[in-house]
Write an enzyme that holds these catalytic residues in place. Structure first.
Site, PDB file in Angstrom:
ATOM      1  CD  GLN A 214      -9.039  10.901  17.457  1.00  0.00           C
ATOM      2  OE1 GLN A 214      -9.595  10.607  18.547  1.00  0.00           O
ATOM      3  NE2 GLN A 214      -7.973   9.992  16.987  1.00  0.00           N
ATOM      4  CG  PHE A 245      -5.323  10.529  23.971  1.00  0.00           C
ATOM      5  CD1 PHE A 245      -4.298  10.619  23.619  1.00  0.00           C
ATOM      6  CD2 PHE A 245      -5.962  11.264  24.999  1.00  0.00           C
ATOM      7  CE1 PHE A 245      -3.378  11.557  24.124  1.00  0.00           C
ATOM      8  CE2 PHE A 245      -5.298  12.371  25.451  1.00  0.00           C
ATOM      9  CZ  PHE A 245      -4.081  12.467  25.183  1.00  0.00           C
ATOM     10  CD  GLU A 249     -10.836   6.121  14.438  1.00  0.00           C
ATOM     11  OE1 GLU A 249     -11.077   5.389  13.602  1.00  0.00           O
ATOM     12  OE2 GLU A 249     -10.295   5.798  15.436  1.00  0.00           O
ATOM     13  NE  ARG A 327      -4.355  -1.586  14.498  1.00  0.00           N
ATOM     14  CZ  ARG A 327      -3.260  -0.869  13.713  1.00  0.00           C
ATOM     15  NH1 ARG A 327      -2.010  -0.963  13.942  1.00  0.00           N
ATOM     16  NH2 ARG A 327      -3.484  -0.796  12.669  1.00  0.00           N
ATOM     17  NE  ARG A 359      -0.413   7.923  22.104  1.00  0.00           N
ATOM     18  CZ  ARG A 359       0.119   9.098  22.576  1.00  0.00           C
ATOM     19  NH1 ARG A 359      -0.228   9.516  23.866  1.00  0.00           N
ATOM     20  NH2 ARG A 359       1.397   9.333  22.094  1.00  0.00           N
ATOM     21  CG  PHE A 361      -7.731   0.794  16.846  1.00  0.00           C
ATOM     22  CD1 PHE A 361      -8.756   1.593  16.938  1.00  0.00           C
ATOM     23  CD2 PHE A 361      -8.030  -0.318  15.959  1.00  0.00           C
ATOM     24  CE1 PHE A 361     -10.188   1.697  16.335  1.00  0.00           C
ATOM     25  CE2 PHE A 361      -9.073  -0.425  15.197  1.00  0.00           C
ATOM     26  CZ  PHE A 361      -9.905   0.568  15.526  1.00  0.00           C
ATOM     27  CB  ALA A 531      -4.450   3.521  12.307  1.00  0.00           C
ATOM     28  CD  GLU A 732      -2.765   3.986  17.108  1.00  0.00           C
ATOM     29  OE1 GLU A 732      -3.956   3.645  17.404  1.00  0.00           O
ATOM     30  OE2 GLU A 732      -2.326   3.530  16.231  1.00  0.00           O
TER      31      GLU A 732
END
Length: 783
Positions: A214, A245, A249, A327, A359, A361, A531, A732
């Site tokens: 990603q 997902f 990343e 988050r 997904r 986060f 994100a 997400e």
């Protein structure tokens, strides 16, 4: 997709000519179905390609006293074996903090940590050889749970604290108070395509890495540092992923680095493909959370004070645990105004896989706690949980005082009141509640449950500078268009949407626009596709590039035909100028002959974002996406088995770029989120080994778990923020919609004692967890 959803999609055709807002099929849909879509493992192998495998730790926490790799080297087909000493540059792949070695330098910190690389002539030979190492360990004490990490004050980053108002004073004024705890498990990404990288040496110390990732730019940096080379020596390319997902990343870096190190040492192409067991043993997952909470509230259910402590299982290194926790803190409110709050978050350092992006986060982990709490308040007061939710909603946009989040951002786009009212009406929520109560009164074994849960999800990266993107658009002389952008395609349809944006801007049909593979040598310094910002950022960047070309063509058309530039229209494959309609390819050919530049770069940076991590305050989000769902379940109180009977969901995608793709994303996110909260249980044994490391031991939802009545619709709305064509993100936020499934199960469990007690239901709500919750309620009922 049921008939109601299909009927909804057929109504979404815009009146005027456009290529955005239409339900176009995924640009690779036909290739997917025919098996012709090229993934990293499908790339034809260059002559001399070798295959790598990783040697993994068998201890959760230990020092390596000795390591005999001669048995590995003697295995058939083995070409080379490499340890951390063979890495020419930096032995690290941590995305933020440099605490994540590519290969263990002597201390192993979880079962499955890579220690060495085997390079052989075939994939099977490399895997077999990797098992032959003889390693002697000195075992050390291991921390395995978030609670143990908290008790030992073992953290990967310092604890976080966000406070607003005076929670303690508010508690003293509260009519009612409750205390409780909640455990919510992690989740394996379980992408269909596992981690894979294919590194091909190039001239002059160059390296071309094909990687399922990603974040190509981060892979470029990690490989450059590991090889002690400049970024311009490294090209990372990704045409598509078979799912990600969040798991690709930051954690694709280990695989990219190991493949590149092996290719650089052998001077031959090297492919590193993880088998499913190795993938699950090595890589991180969604963070599991443990919560302790205290809430003050009134007779009407309105929350007057909130205090929560969240501890996550971060794993052995920091990875992305800090922004995940941030988050979670920012989404603890979900759709509710919390005036006096005290929120603490800790990232527990444990001797397990280093957990990472997934997904949502951290957003789902933050919001599930307040939904569980609201559900508890309602049962304590004998109220319908929907009514408690509504009284705690953020105020409408013109209602001052109840429209500022706990981190200080003013909400200006709140549609949760209207959205929930529409869903209540369309789902017959009140009528079904009465029918379920009547059913449960006469059914001693099978109990039905119902829940409606809302969603508010902030869109943007926590780190402000990640909110930028670039793109290149090329118009060829036959009128066809090629677009390259910094986003990566993982099945979510970003290429389709970006192509729609470019086609719309140039007034041509979608079939004339093609997206090429994401490549760090074309668009540099890209952010991760994460994100939920992929279409927002890259769509805007591509629009900027296409608009520049459009302006040049409009100016050229006016030179040929007269009129004013601002009056030129691009539509239906033509340029309409001063009363004349010129086919797009014809004007492009003439522009080329006149030496008009037919390509352009584009750039976009999201405005208005700022965040202070010290005070945990600011404007971290560009806008919010909203949604709500109603779920109905039936639970067998003797076995703990359950079935999802019906789902009604509304999701706010703003002015959708592609309703078909967006509805598909909502459906997929719902099922994935339902799996997290019900069936997907991760389990480590006492020695710290992950025992659920294969499809045989880890249960993701199947087709049979989906409800027959699955009614997903998009809420009619238009983003107040200047997003791409006023659309909203859809990656997400919908994963939070199946909170209603979990709480419907809890509703069914509480019905065994006429909803007088709160079932202590943990997530995932496996059959075992359901039976434990029912037993606890029955014991309370018996006094």
């Amino acid at each position: 997709m049921n008939s109601k959803t299909e009927a909804f999609l057929t109504q979404q055709v815009p009146m005027a000519w456009a290529e955005v807002g239409k339900s176009h099929k995924h640009e690779s849909a036909v290739l997917h179905v025919l098996g012709e879509a090229t993934y990293t493992d499908d790339i034809p192998e260059a002559q001399g390609t070798l295959h790598a495998a990783l040697g993994l730790s068998s201890k959760a926490h230990a020092n390596i006293l000795s390591m005999d790799l001669e048995p590995v080297r003697r295995m058939p087909g083995v070409v080379a074996v490499y340890t951390h000493k063979d890495i020419p540059g930096t032995n690290d792949c941590g995305p933020i903090i440099h605490d994540d070695p590519i290969l263990s330098p002597g201390l192993v910190q979880y079962i499955g940590q890579p220690i060495f690389i085997v390079v052989a002539k075939s994939h099977e030979q490399a895997r077999r050889a990797a098992r032959k190492a003889v390693i002697e360990y000195e075992e050390l004490p291991a921390i395995l749970t978030p609670q143990a990490a908290r008790d030992a004050q073992s953290f990967v980053v310092p604890p976080m604290h966000l406070a607003r108002g005076d929670a303690q004073a508010a508690f003293e004024r509260s009519k009612h108070r409750l205390k409780g705890e909640l455990q919510v498990g992690g989740q394996e990404q379980f992408y269909l395509e596992g981690q894979i990288a294919y590194a091909v040496p190039k001239e002059g110390d160059g390296m071309h890495v094909y990687c399922s990732t990603q974040h190509p730019t981060e892979m470029q940096h990690v490989v450059a540092h590991a090889l002690h080379r400049h970024s311009h020596d490294i090209v990372v390319e990704c045409r598509r992923m078979g799912g990600a997902f969040g798991g690709k990343e930051s954690q694709s870096a280990l695989w990219a680095a190991c493949a590149a190190i092996s290719a650089a040492r052998t001077k031959r192409p090297v492919k590193l493909r993880a088998d499913r067991d190795d993938d699950m043993m090595v890589t991180g997952k969604r963070h599991c959370f443990y919560y302790e909470y205290e809430i003050g509230y009134g007779d009407d259910g309105r929350i007057s004070a909130a205090k929560v402590q969240m501890v996550s299982r971060a794993g052995f290194s920091a990875d992305l645990s800090a922004p995940v926790a941030t988050r979670a803190v920012c989404h603890f409110d979900n759709t509710y105004y919390l005036g006096d709050v005290d929120i603490r978050a800790m990232c527990g350092k444990t001797n397990t896989q280093s957990n990472t992006a997934f997904r949502g986060f951290g957003g789902p982990q933050g919001a599930i706690a307040i939904e569980y709490i609201v559900d508890e308040i309602a049962r304590n007061l004998g109220m319908d949980a929907l009514d408690v939710r509504k009284i705690n909603f953020y105020g409408r946009n013109d209602e001052e005082g109840r429209n500022v989040t706990q981190y200080g951002q003013k909400i200006v786009d709140n549609v949760i009141h209207e959205l929930v009212e529409q869903l209540v009406s369309e789902s017959d929520y009140r009528k079904r509640r009465d029918e379920i109560n009547a059913f449960n009164a006469t059914s001693p074994v099978l109990k039905r449950g119902l829940a409606l849960t809302p969603v508010k999800f902030g869109i943007a990266f926590n780190v402000t500078h990640f909110n930028q993107a670039g793109a290149l658009v090329h118009v060829y002389t036959d009128g066809s268009v090629l677009v390259n952008h910094g986003g990566t395609e993982m099945g979510q349809g970003i290429n389709t949407k970006v192509c729609q944006v470019v086609a719309h801007e140039l007034g041509i049909s979608l079939d004339l626009v093609r997206a090429s593979a994401t490549n760090t040598s074309k668009v540099a310094n890209t952010s991760a596709t994460a994100a939920s910002t992929g279409a927002d950022l890259n769509g805007k960047a591509a629009q900027d590039a296409a608009h520049t070309i459009r302006k040049r063509l409009a100016e050229f058309a006016v030179k040929l035909h007269g009129g004013a530039v601002e009056d030129v229209r691009f539509e239906a494959g033509q340029i309409v100028v001063n009363g004349s309609a010129v086919p797009f390819p014809e004007l492009v050919q003439k522009a080329y002959m006149a030496r008009v530049q037919l390509w352009s770069d584009g750039f976009y940076a999201t405005p208005g974002l700022h965040w202070d991590p010290k005070t945990m305050s600011g404007n971290p989000f560009s806008y919010y996406a909203y949604g709500a769902s109603v779920s109905e379940v039936v639970v067998d109180t003797l076995t703990g088995e359950w079935k999802l009977l019906k789902v009604n969901a509304l999701y706010d995608a703003g002015q959708s770029l592609n309703p078909a793709i967006d509805v598909g994303q909502v459906e997929g996110a719902f099922v994935q989120g339902m799996g997290w909260l019900t069936t997907e249980e991760l389990w480590w044994n006492a020695s710290g080994k992950l025992m659920t490391h294969a499809p045989s031991t880890y249960k993701i939802p199947g087709v049979s778990d989906c409800p027959e009545n699955f009614d997903i619709r998009l809420f009619k709305n238009r983003n107040v923020t200047d997003s791409i064509h006023r659309s909203k993100a859809v990656g997400e936020p919908p994963l939070l919609l199946p909170f209603s499934v979990f709480l419907a199960i809890r509703d069914a469990c509480s019905s065994v004692a006429n909803h007088k007690f709160n079932p202590p239901l943990r997530a995932p709500a496996t059959s075992e967890a359901i039976l434990n919750a029912i037993s606890a309620v029955q014991e309370l009922a018996q006094g």
